[in-house]
Design a protein around this motif. Structure first.
Motif, short mmCIF file in Angstrom:
data_model
loop_
_atom_site.label_atom_id
_atom_site.label_comp_id
_atom_site.label_asym_id
_atom_site.label_seq_id
_atom_site.Cartn_x
_atom_site.Cartn_y
_atom_site.Cartn_z
N PHE A 1 15.39 2.60 -7.68
CA PHE A 1 14.12 2.28 -8.32
C PHE A 1 14.17 2.62 -9.81
CE2 PHE A 1 9.90 3.65 -9.80
CZ PHE A 1 9.23 2.44 -9.66
N LYS B 1 6.41 2.34 -7.29
CA LYS B 1 7.50 2.83 -6.44
C LYS B 1 7.14 2.69 -4.96
CE LYS B 1 10.68 6.72 -5.81
NZ LYS B 1 11.06 8.08 -6.24
N ASP C 1 14.15 2.42 -2.66
CA ASP C 1 13.09 3.17 -3.30
C ASP C 1 13.58 4.53 -3.79
OD1 ASP C 1 11.67 5.28 -0.91
OD2 ASP C 1 13.26 3.87 -0.43
N SER C 2 14.84 4.85 -3.53
CA SER C 2 15.35 6.14 -3.97
C SER C 2 15.60 6.12 -5.46
CB SER C 2 16.65 6.47 -3.22
OG SER C 2 17.71 5.67 -3.70
N GLY C 3 15.84 7.32 -6.02
CA GLY C 3 16.02 7.42 -7.45
C GLY C 3 17.17 6.61 -7.99
N PRO D 1 11.82 3.11 -12.94
CA PRO D 1 10.42 3.21 -13.37
C PRO D 1 10.13 2.26 -14.53
CG PRO D 1 11.42 5.39 -13.15
CD PRO D 1 12.52 4.40 -13.07
N ASN E 1 3.46 3.82 -12.17
CA ASN E 1 4.82 3.92 -11.63
C ASN E 1 4.83 4.49 -10.22
OD1 ASN E 1 6.90 2.83 -13.27
ND2 ASN E 1 6.51 4.41 -14.81
N THR F 1 7.27 -0.97 -4.06
CA THR F 1 8.66 -1.45 -3.99
C THR F 1 9.29 -1.09 -2.65
OG1 THR F 1 8.90 -1.25 -6.40
CG2 THR F 1 10.92 -1.33 -5.10
N GLU F 2 9.01 0.13 -2.18
CA GLU F 2 9.52 0.53 -0.87
C GLU F 2 8.91 -0.33 0.23
OE1 GLU F 2 9.82 4.45 2.06
OE2 GLU F 2 8.82 4.60 0.13
#
Length: 484
Positions: A11, A95, A6-8, A13, A91, A98-99
């Motif tokens: 993930f 996010k 889930d980190s930048g 967008p 988004n 997704t986590e």
């Protein structure tokens, strides 16, 4: 690495509302609710999280309650447009979901799982959300190579023939497609019903999932974490390209010729409706449209990877990942003048991505490209550019100045011809491609001037793919042609 998906860095967008909604359906396993848009996605998240939220609630209110359950900070001023949820809000929910998916705290719904597979022995089965994933997972089980769908998203009989030859060689492959499907299901101990078949000797998604479940059970791979993935980069790239090819069905033009055609104004209006900001205002609108629509198609076609690869390097965020990382690119191979039908060659090189980001990604894990090539239909009478500029002015968008002082050639429409998959396995492969002239430095010029600047600022250097030479190289994995 220490980062979680889930980190930048992991993930990605969504680029459009349609993509965000498709990813929610794929993430939760819920069937698409058709035209219900974001409401359908909200209901899918509600059900997957076992929340008690009244369907009469506005989308904005429902989004805030789902965000609370996911531990996502909800910012009404940024995420809501009156009673609806905008792209930024979708988004934020995506996010968080997704986590939750990665942590196993979101329940996969049984939307595409045949209802008769309710016996405990089928409990671990993960159904395919689309026919293109189903046929490629079946093919991957037998090592039979990538599969594509025929006209009208119809599965090829070869999928069943290869399955029979590898797992049930005594089954008669001369049977009709539906009878062969029924015979294989019986062989695998999987229940077959009329819902497994459609008109015109077609097997439904329910039927393909029934065969997939039976074959996985036979091979002892039912519920394996890699079951949703497509094996090697070669297999995955071919399946992704096939999904994009199937996503745009050709239609007959006035001359009776079957082709795919993207109308400029229609494509731009679609992007505006999906919440895109730059794409609708850009001269190269077809590239942004392909990226946004293509990402929606891929995310609808394939279930997400619970442990995705890293997709962001520095400021570069690649478009899509399943088992591997991919970027979507559109290339103008030729130009056509409408009044004469005359065509001239476009650029032989198409820009890829930032050199530094590409080398970092390829060095760490490899990188693929899904390349759509086509014909730019020239805005011969200037009506498109007049429409486009007026539309931008109405939105308060100022047309950017050029460094040369000359107006660029514009596309009123775009006709896709092929979609191809390319892959760089490692830096050795990239450097070999550079030495062979298949990849070169791409000079994309300066940015548009801002304010009183005479010229724009320099851009970061990119690589460019030499399409004509790359097509006959080991970089090329698969190719599908709309003109055949």
């Amino acid at each position: 690495m220490d980062e979680t998906p889930d980190s930048g860095q992991f993930f990605i967008p969504a680029a459009s509302k349609a993509e965000a909604i498709a990813r929610v359906y794929s993430l939760t396993g819920a069937p698409s609710r058709g035209t219900r848009g974001e409401k359908g996605a909200m209901l899918a998240l509600r059900d997957a999280l076992d929340l008690d939220i009244d369907t009469a609630r506005t989308n904005a209110r429902m989004g805030s309650e789902i965000a609370l359950s996911l531990g996502v900070e909800w910012l009404p001023g940024s995420y809501e447009d009156r009673n609806t949820v905008n792209l930024e809000g979708l988004n934020a929910l995506l996010k968080g979901a997704t986590e939750a998916y990665h942590l196993g705290s979101i329940r996969r719904l049984a939307g595409n799982k045949p209802s008769w597979l309710d016996d405990p022995r089928w409990a671990a089965f993960e159904p395919a959300p689309s026919k293109i994933e189903a046929v490629n997972r079946i093919s991957n089980l037998t090592g039979s190579g990538p599969e594509r769908l025929g006209p009208g998203s119809k599965e090829q009989k070869s999928v069943l023939i290869n399955l029979a030859k590898n797992l049930a060689p005594h089954v008669d492959t001369n049977l009709s497609k539906t009878k062969l499907g029924a015979a294989l299901a019986m062989e695998f101990g999987a229940p077959w019903s009329p819902d497994c078949e459609s008109t015109g000797e077609t097997i439904s998604l329910v039927g393909l999932n029934t065969l997939l479940a039976g074959a996985e059970l036979r091979l002892g791979t039912l519920g394996a974490s890699q079951a949703m993935l497509l094996g090697t980069p070669e297999q995955e790239g071919a399946a992704l390209a096939a999904a994009l090819f199937d996503g745009w069905q050709p239609s007959s033009d006035d001359a009776g010729r079957r082709r795919v055609l993207w109308d400029g104004p229609k494509s731009i209006r679609w992007m505006e409706q999906q919440g895109l900001t730059r794409g609708p205002n850009d001269n190269e609108w077809q590239g942004f449209y392909f990226e946004a629509k293509g990402r929606e198609l891929l995310n609808a076609a394939f279930a997400p990877n619970p442990d995705p690869p890293r997709a962001k390097y520095g400021r570069t965020e690649f478009d899509y990942s399943l088992g591997y990382v991919w970027d979507l690119k559109a290339h103008t191979e030729r130009w056509r003048t409408p009044s004469t039908g005359q065509e001239v060659r476009g650029q032989t090189s198409t820009p890829l991505n930032d050199r530094e980001a590409m080398r970092a990604c390829i060095g760490e894990q490899g990188l693929g490209f899904l390349m759509l090539s086509g014909v730019g239909i020239e805005d011969e009478d200037g009506s498109f550019v007049a429409w486009h500029r007026a539309r931008k002015r109405a939105k308060g968008v100022r047309s950017a100045a050029t460094n040369s002082g000359r107006s660029r050639r514009r596309k009123a429409a775009f006709e896709p011809l092929t979609v191809e998959a390319y892959y760089f396995h490692n830096l050795e492969a990239l450097d070999a491609a550079i030495s062979a002239g298949q990849v070169k430095d791409f000079n994309q010029g300066k940015q548009a001037p801002k304010g009183d600047m005479a010229t724009g600022s320099p851009r970061r250097p990119k690589y460019g793919l030499q399409i004509n030479t790359a097509r006959s190289s080991g970089l090329a994995l698969a190719s599908f042609d709309w003109t055949n």
